[in-house]
Scaffold this active site. Structure first.
Site, short mmCIF file in Angstrom:
data_model
loop_
_atom_site.label_atom_id
_atom_site.label_comp_id
_atom_site.label_asym_id
_atom_site.label_seq_id
_atom_site.Cartn_x
_atom_site.Cartn_y
_atom_site.Cartn_z
N TYR A 8 -0.29 -1.14 10.04
CA TYR A 8 -0.50 -1.50 8.64
C TYR A 8 0.70 -1.21 7.75
CZ TYR A 8 -3.34 -2.00 4.36
OH TYR A 8 -3.87 -2.39 3.16
N SER A 11 0.84 -1.19 0.00
CA SER A 11 0.00 0.00 0.00
C SER A 11 0.88 1.24 0.00
CB SER A 11 -0.90 0.01 1.25
OG SER A 11 -1.54 1.25 1.39
#
Length: 259
Positions: free
Chosen positions: A168, A154
């Site tokens: 994350y 990401s």
């Protein structure tokens, strides 16, 4: 320098007949990856925890002409990962491409997030990816003809986020370890792209319009992402075209990380 490829440069992107494993195959990116590789002529082993959703993705890939083996398992243990790889070897005789699309996110500020929630995110996004790469890597190394490992990352892994993404933003690569073996290890890192999770951002209402407008001010291309924006990078990293690329993160983000 060999120049045979110049007679047919598109052959660099040919993955027809290759065997690809896709984990997290019922998620937005996993399902897309499976369908792109199916349309490109790969044999597919798709793995996920939801049996009904897995069957649906398998049927969609078969409609595109692919031979498909579904494995109703998450890569949550070494035994599960070994079973997924064994399914590929038994059905198709090889493992050439691994797409690691399993992942979760639990957004919370670090002072509010429980250690259990943090551990779950790290387990799914890091440990399970490691286990699956380990299992597939063993098969690729035994075959002795290289392979392609593609992680789903990401843009948050580079830029982070102030709204509770601490659990994350970790990633790692096996690129250096496997560099001399012919196995390449890379990642695709998108920003927002259309999926069931983000569909609300694409709606024509006041809230979605405001959020979309605010986000797009950070995206030089001036729009949100579409699934087709990830298809090209995926095919590049899955094919001979990327043989000299390893340990690389390809940001499919419309320029979001450039500014």
């Amino acid at each position: 320098m060999p120049e045979d490829f110049l007679k047919n440069p598109l052959s660099l992107f040919d993955v027809k007949g290759k065997t690809a494993i896709v984990t997290g195959a019922t998620g937005a990116f996993g399902a897309l990856a499976a369908q792109v590789l199916a349309g490109a002529g790969c044999n597919l082993v798709i793995a996920a925890g939801s049996g009904d959703a897995l069957t649906k993705v398998a049927r969609e890939c078969e409609k595109l002409g692919a031979k498909v083996e579904g494995v109703n398992l998450r890569p949550s243990s070494a035994a599960h990962c070994d079973k997924i790889v064994a399914a590929a070897e038994q059905r198709f005789g090889s493992v050439d491409i691994l797409v690691l699309a399993s992942g979760i996110n639990k957004v919370a500020k670090i002072v509010d997030q429980s250690p259990e929630a943090f551990a779950e995110v790290m387990d799914v996004n890091v440990t399970q990816s490691w286990l699956m790469a380990r299992a597939a890597g063993r098969q690729m190394l035994a075959q002795g003809r290289g392979g392609k490992v593609i992680f789903m990352s990401s843009a948050r892994g580079l830029l982070g986020h102030p709204a509770g993404y601490a659990a994350y933003c970790a990633s790692k690569s096996l690129g250096c370890e496997w560099g001399a073996t012919g196995i390449t290890v890379n990642a695709i890192a998108p920003t927002v792209f259309r999926s069931p999770l983000t569909a609300w951002m694409y709606e024509d209402n006041e809230n979605a319009t405001a959020v979309r407008k605010g986000f797009i001010t950070r995206v030089p291309k001036g729009r949100l992402g579409e699934p087709s924006d990830l298809a090209g990078p995926l095919l590049f990293l899955a094919s001979k075209a990327s043989d000299f690329y390893t340990g690389h993160i390809l940001y499919a983000d419309g320029g979001y990380t450039a500014g």
